[in-house]
Design a protein around this motif. Structure first.
Motif, PDB file in Angstrom:
ATOM      1  N   LEU A  32       0.817  -1.211   0.000  1.00 27.30           N
ATOM      2  CA  LEU A  32       0.000   0.000   0.000  1.00 27.30           C
ATOM      3  C   LEU A  32       0.854   1.266   0.000  1.00 27.30           C
ATOM      4  CD1 LEU A  32      -2.671  -1.081   2.633  1.00 27.30           C
ATOM      5  CD2 LEU A  32      -3.088  -0.715   0.206  1.00 27.30           C
ATOM      6  N   ALA A  33       2.135   1.129  -0.264  1.00 26.38           N
ATOM      7  CA  ALA A  33       3.054   2.269  -0.144  1.00 26.38           C
ATOM      8  C   ALA A  33       2.610   3.465  -0.971  1.00 26.38           C
ATOM      9  CB  ALA A  33       4.469   1.836  -0.547  1.00 26.38           C
ATOM     10  N   LEU A  65     -19.248  -3.679  -9.739  1.00 26.29           N
ATOM     11  CA  LEU A  65     -19.001  -2.796  -8.605  1.00 26.29           C
ATOM     12  C   LEU A  65     -18.166  -3.490  -7.543  1.00 26.29           C
ATOM     13  CD1 LEU A  65     -22.424  -0.985  -8.040  1.00 26.29           C
ATOM     14  CD2 LEU A  65     -20.300   0.007  -8.896  1.00 26.29           C
ATOM     15  N   ALA A  66     -18.468  -4.761  -7.308  1.00 27.37           N
ATOM     16  CA  ALA A  66     -17.699  -5.508  -6.304  1.00 27.37           C
ATOM     17  C   ALA A  66     -16.243  -5.604  -6.700  1.00 27.37           C
ATOM     18  CB  ALA A  66     -18.294  -6.906  -6.121  1.00 27.37           C
ATOM     19  N   HIS A  67     -15.987  -5.852  -7.987  1.00 26.85           N
ATOM     20  CA  HIS A  67     -14.595  -5.941  -8.435  1.00 26.85           C
ATOM     21  C   HIS A  67     -13.917  -4.584  -8.377  1.00 26.85           C
ATOM     22  CE1 HIS A  67     -11.047  -7.280 -10.461  1.00 26.85           C
ATOM     23  NE2 HIS A  67     -11.240  -6.456 -11.471  1.00 26.85           N
ATOM     24  N   ALA A  68     -14.662  -3.505  -8.678  1.00 31.49           N
ATOM     25  CA  ALA A  68     -14.076  -2.161  -8.576  1.00 31.49           C
ATOM     26  C   ALA A  68     -13.650  -1.864  -7.150  1.00 31.49           C
ATOM     27  CB  ALA A  68     -15.077  -1.116  -9.057  1.00 31.49           C
ATOM     28  N   ALA A  69     -14.381  -2.421  -6.175  1.00 30.68           N
ATOM     29  CA  ALA A  69     -14.061  -2.165  -4.773  1.00 30.68           C
ATOM     30  C   ALA A  69     -12.891  -2.990  -4.278  1.00 30.68           C
ATOM     31  CB  ALA A  69     -15.290  -2.452  -3.897  1.00 30.68           C
ATOM     32  N   THR A  70     -12.723  -4.195  -4.821  1.00 31.35           N
ATOM     33  CA  THR A  70     -11.716  -5.104  -4.273  1.00 31.35           C
ATOM     34  C   THR A  70     -10.569  -5.385  -5.227  1.00 31.35           C
ATOM     35  OG1 THR A  70     -12.931  -7.051  -5.083  1.00 31.35           O
ATOM     36  CG2 THR A  70     -13.453  -6.256  -2.864  1.00 31.35           C
ATOM     37  N   GLY A  71     -10.651  -4.929  -6.468  1.00 34.17           N
ATOM     38  CA  GLY A  71      -9.653  -5.318  -7.449  1.00 34.17           C
ATOM     39  C   GLY A  71      -8.444  -4.427  -7.535  1.00 34.17           C
ATOM     40  N   ARG A  72      -8.368  -3.369  -6.696  1.00 34.36           N
ATOM     41  CA  ARG A  72      -7.209  -2.475  -6.766  1.00 34.36           C
ATOM     42  C   ARG A  72      -5.980  -3.141  -6.180  1.00 34.36           C
ATOM     43  NH1 ARG A  72     -11.338   0.500  -4.719  1.00 34.36           N
ATOM     44  NH2 ARG A  72     -10.433   0.464  -2.636  1.00 34.36           N
ATOM     45  N   ARG A  73      -4.845  -2.875  -6.778  1.00 35.46           N
ATOM     46  CA  ARG A  73      -3.589  -3.450  -6.330  1.00 35.46           C
ATOM     47  C   ARG A  73      -3.304  -3.032  -4.884  1.00 35.46           C
ATOM     48  NH1 ARG A  73       0.868  -5.785  -8.354  1.00 35.46           N
ATOM     49  NH2 ARG A  73       2.855  -5.405  -7.355  1.00 35.46           N
ATOM     50  N   GLY A  74      -2.870  -3.983  -4.080  1.00 29.85           N
ATOM     51  CA  GLY A  74      -2.516  -3.685  -2.711  1.00 29.85           C
ATOM     52  C   GLY A  74      -3.651  -3.866  -1.735  1.00 29.85           C
ATOM     53  N   THR A  75      -4.871  -4.164  -2.237  1.00 31.08           N
ATOM     54  CA  THR A  75      -6.004  -4.319  -1.327  1.00 31.08           C
ATOM     55  C   THR A  75      -6.263  -5.780  -1.010  1.00 31.08           C
ATOM     56  OG1 THR A  75      -7.561  -4.340  -3.191  1.00 31.08           O
ATOM     57  CG2 THR A  75      -7.106  -2.213  -2.158  1.00 31.08           C
ATOM     58  N   GLY A  76      -5.447  -6.695  -1.549  1.00 32.29           N
ATOM     59  CA  GLY A  76      -5.640  -8.114  -1.286  1.00 32.29           C
ATOM     60  C   GLY A  76      -5.362  -8.466   0.164  1.00 32.29           C
ATOM     61  N   VAL A  77      -5.950  -9.578   0.594  1.00 32.31           N
ATOM     62  CA  VAL A  77      -5.824 -10.027   1.976  1.00 32.31           C
ATOM     63  C   VAL A  77      -5.231 -11.429   1.997  1.00 32.31           C
ATOM     64  CG1 VAL A  77      -7.149 -10.718   4.020  1.00 32.31           C
ATOM     65  CG2 VAL A  77      -7.715  -8.594   2.834  1.00 32.31           C
ATOM     66  N   ALA A  78      -4.210 -11.636   2.827  1.00 31.22           N
ATOM     67  CA  ALA A  78      -3.662 -12.974   3.067  1.00 31.22           C
ATOM     68  C   ALA A  78      -4.633 -13.704   3.983  1.00 31.22           C
ATOM     69  CB  ALA A  78      -2.277 -12.871   3.703  1.00 31.22           C
ATOM     70  N   MET A  79      -5.450 -14.593   3.400  1.00 30.95           N
ATOM     71  CA  MET A  79      -6.544 -15.179   4.166  1.00 30.95           C
ATOM     72  C   MET A  79      -6.044 -16.085   5.283  1.00 30.95           C
ATOM     73  SD  MET A  79      -9.178 -13.703   3.120  1.00 30.95           S
ATOM     74  CE  MET A  79     -10.299 -14.636   4.164  1.00 30.95           C
ATOM     75  N   GLY A  80      -4.864 -16.663   5.148  1.00 35.20           N
ATOM     76  CA  GLY A  80      -4.329 -17.475   6.235  1.00 35.20           C
ATOM     77  C   GLY A  80      -4.065 -16.638   7.472  1.00 35.20           C
ATOM     78  N   MET A  81      -3.506 -15.445   7.273  1.00 30.17           N
ATOM     79  CA  MET A  81      -3.292 -14.548   8.403  1.00 30.17           C
ATOM     80  C   MET A  81      -4.630 -14.033   8.931  1.00 30.17           C
ATOM     81  SD  MET A  81      -3.266 -11.121   9.252  1.00 30.17           S
ATOM     82  CE  MET A  81      -2.386  -9.926  10.235  1.00 30.17           C
ATOM     83  N   HIS A  82      -5.546 -13.752   8.016  1.00 23.00           N
ATOM     84  CA  HIS A  82      -6.870 -13.258   8.402  1.00 23.00           C
ATOM     85  C   HIS A  82      -7.560 -14.230   9.362  1.00 23.00           C
ATOM     86  CE1 HIS A  82     -10.641 -10.995   7.630  1.00 23.00           C
ATOM     87  NE2 HIS A  82     -11.215 -12.180   7.760  1.00 23.00           N
ATOM     88  N   PHE A  83      -7.611 -15.488   8.978  1.00 22.90           N
ATOM     89  CA  PHE A  83      -8.275 -16.472   9.833  1.00 22.90           C
ATOM     90  C   PHE A  83      -7.491 -16.720  11.120  1.00 22.90           C
ATOM     91  CE2 PHE A  83     -10.340 -18.012   5.769  1.00 22.90           C
ATOM     92  CZ  PHE A  83     -11.599 -17.551   6.107  1.00 22.90           C
ATOM     93  N   SER A  84      -6.171 -16.646  11.067  1.00 17.31           N
ATOM     94  CA  SER A  84      -5.382 -16.850  12.283  1.00 17.31           C
ATOM     95  C   SER A  84      -5.705 -15.789  13.327  1.00 17.31           C
ATOM     96  CB  SER A  84      -3.884 -16.830  11.947  1.00 17.31           C
ATOM     97  OG  SER A  84      -3.535 -17.937  11.148  1.00 17.31           O
ATOM     98  N   VAL A  85      -5.915 -14.552  12.888  1.00 14.82           N
ATOM     99  CA  VAL A  85      -6.274 -13.478  13.815  1.00 14.82           C
ATOM    100  C   VAL A  85      -7.713 -13.628  14.295  1.00 14.82           C
ATOM    101  CG1 VAL A  85      -6.687 -10.983  13.987  1.00 14.82           C
ATOM    102  CG2 VAL A  85      -4.576 -11.832  12.940  1.00 14.82           C
TER     103      VAL A  85
END
Length: 487
Positions: free
Chosen positions: A88-89, A322-342
């Motif tokens: 996200l730099a 619209l959903a892809h416009a909201a989530t498809g930007r570079r840097g907005t991805g989520v590491a789901m393994g870390m997500h579930f661990s938290v």
């Protein structure tokens, strides 16, 4: 002479302590014009086993332009949980651009994200077939496969990726950089990490900014479901109160309810990433998931009435777009393994007992956390002590994930050194509003604590007065794809 020798020796000792870590190396980051400095710190995977498995926590420093810079850098924490701060730099450097005149900005890839022992599931970027992304049985299978893959990693003890442990990594970076005190800026889940750093290391924190407050006792899956329903209600109400929207999309609330009542149904939908047509069983959970992303942004949410209207007429492509416009930007991805661990360690144990009419989002997290290795967190993690330093809390009135009710409660718990600013017509991410950049800068840069707190309300008036986007219509470019009866 003796005094000089003593001072010289002290200086050499200080240099040896700060310089014991590997030097920062020049690096290039996406979205950053100028050269950054990248570093890393070795950390035990399990803090209780310092001689055991170790991981590398990566961070990047956006250097201040001034030669005589301030000694207290700004540390930024990303959301998710699961986002990489370094990825996200670009947008973060824009949001914190005024700080870069006099202060370094430090971006840490929290353990489990980005380059720091990443916990990436297959196809976290959303290119998997729609059925695998939405259908409950497919979701369970994907999560089980992801869990097996992650547990096989050298750092695969997923109990060691909690927020309290990550706070220790933050302090290790602070010590490696030789900063006596730091300023914290957290966004969304990053506010939880900022609060935990403040709780564990209050003497090392100077100022805190919390943008979209997600406190440790929030119980994320339950709060997300409740707050999304409230945000969707605001979309319906806004359309009903606008003559043009009401005329274009009459009885939208009722027609949307009828669509949901008709589900599940088979639909042919184009994948928002690949563009390929796919057969998809559309359920109420699918619709809720597709709505979630656009609700984060008032601009995208203003297009929801037409997209929802199109869905009631047999076309899901506008909603998917619209959903892809909201989530498809570079840097907005989520590491789901870390997500579930938290979430499985910190939030799932506090979920209420399951109900027959439980929200599908809660069911998804119950499914994921049923077998996920669960880390432990201290009881003190869930309690917010009085803030020993000034804290600025920011909330968007239209935010579907971290609305003002969470900020209000946290501000009350933090006490007289906390100030809560609500921007009624903002969504998720108030600090990104152009005039708020100056508000953040002045809050952190003002040397006197009382003065910094006193000027917040006047400085933030520019954002509080921002109007809501009016509902707008999108052009229709693709033919309708009619739903078919479920076989």
């Amino acid at each position: 002479m003796k005094r000089r020798a003593a001072l010289a020796a002290a200086g050499l000792l200080a240099c040896s302590i700060v310089g014991a870590a590997p030097a920062l190396t020049p690096c290039r980051l996406d979205g950053i014009e100028h050269e950054a400095r990248c570093g890393q710190v070795e950390r035990p995977l399990d803090p209780q086993q310092p001689r055991g498995t170790r991981i590398t926590v990566h961070y990047a420093v956006l250097p201040a332009l001034a030669r005589n810079k301030q000694p207290d850098p700004v540390f930024f924490f990303a959301g998710g949980p699961g986002q990489s701060s370094i990825e996200l730099a670009g947008p973060i450097s824009g949001m914190l651009s005024r700080f870069l005149n006099r202060r370094d900005v430090v971006l840490i890839d929290q353990r489990g994200t980005g380059r720091s022992a990443p916990l990436l599931c297959d196809d976290d970027e959303g290119r998997a077939p729609l059925a695998q992304q939405f259908e409950r049985g497919e979701q369970r299978q994907r999560i089980a496969q992801c869990l097996a893959t992650l547990k096989a990693l050298p750092y695969g003890d997923l109990r060691q990726f909690t927020t309290p442990i990550a706070a220790g990594d933050v302090d290790a970076v602070r010590r490696q950089l030789g900063a006596a005190r730091i300023n914290l800026v957290g966004a969304s889940y990053g506010t939880r990490l900022a609060l935990e750093v403040l709780r564990q290391y209050p003497q090392q924190v100077r100022r805190v900014v919390l943008d979209g407050v997600a406190p440790p006792d929030m119980v994320l899956p339950q709060a997300f479901a409740t707050d999304q329903r409230r945000a969707l209600e605001a979309v319906f109400s806004g359309c009903e109160q606008n003559a043009d929207c009401r005329s274009r999309h009459p009885e939208l609330r009722q027609r949307w309810a009828s669509l949901r009542a008709s589900l599940p149904r088979e639909w042919t939908v184009r994948h928002p990433v690949t563009g390929e047509p796919e057969r998809q069983t559309v359920t109420a959970e699918v619709l809720d998931t597709v709505l979630r992303g656009p609700l984060y942004s008032p601009v995208l949410a203003s297009a929801l009435p037409q997209a929802m209207d199109e869905a009631t007429r047999g076309r899901l492509e506008p909603l998917a777009g619209l959903a892809h416009a909201a989530t498809g930007r570079r840097g907005t991805g989520v590491a789901m393994g870390m997500h579930f661990s938290v979430v499985c360690a910190e939030d799932a144990p506090r979920l209420p007992p399951p109900a027959a009419d439980e929200d599908p989002l809660l069911r998804r997290y119950r499914d994921a956390c049923a077998d996920w290795p669960r880390g432990s967190v201290p009881p003190a993690f869930y309690h917010l002590p009085r803030a020993p330093v000034p804290v600025l809390l920011l909330s968007g009135g239209l935010d579907p994930a971290t609305p003002p009710r969470h900020g209000e409660r946290v501000a009350a718990a933090l006490g007289p050194r906390a100030r809560h600013v609500v921007v009624p017509n903002a969504g998720h991410g108030v600090a990104m509003l152009p005039c708020m950049r100056d508000v953040l800068y002045r809050f952190v840069d003002t040397a006197d604590e009382a003065a910094a707190l006193e000027r917040v309300a006047a400085d933030a008036a520019c954002a509080v007065q921002v109007p809501a986007p009016l509902p707008f219509s999108m052009s229709s470019t693709s033919p309708a794809s009619a739903p078919e009866p479920r076989r």
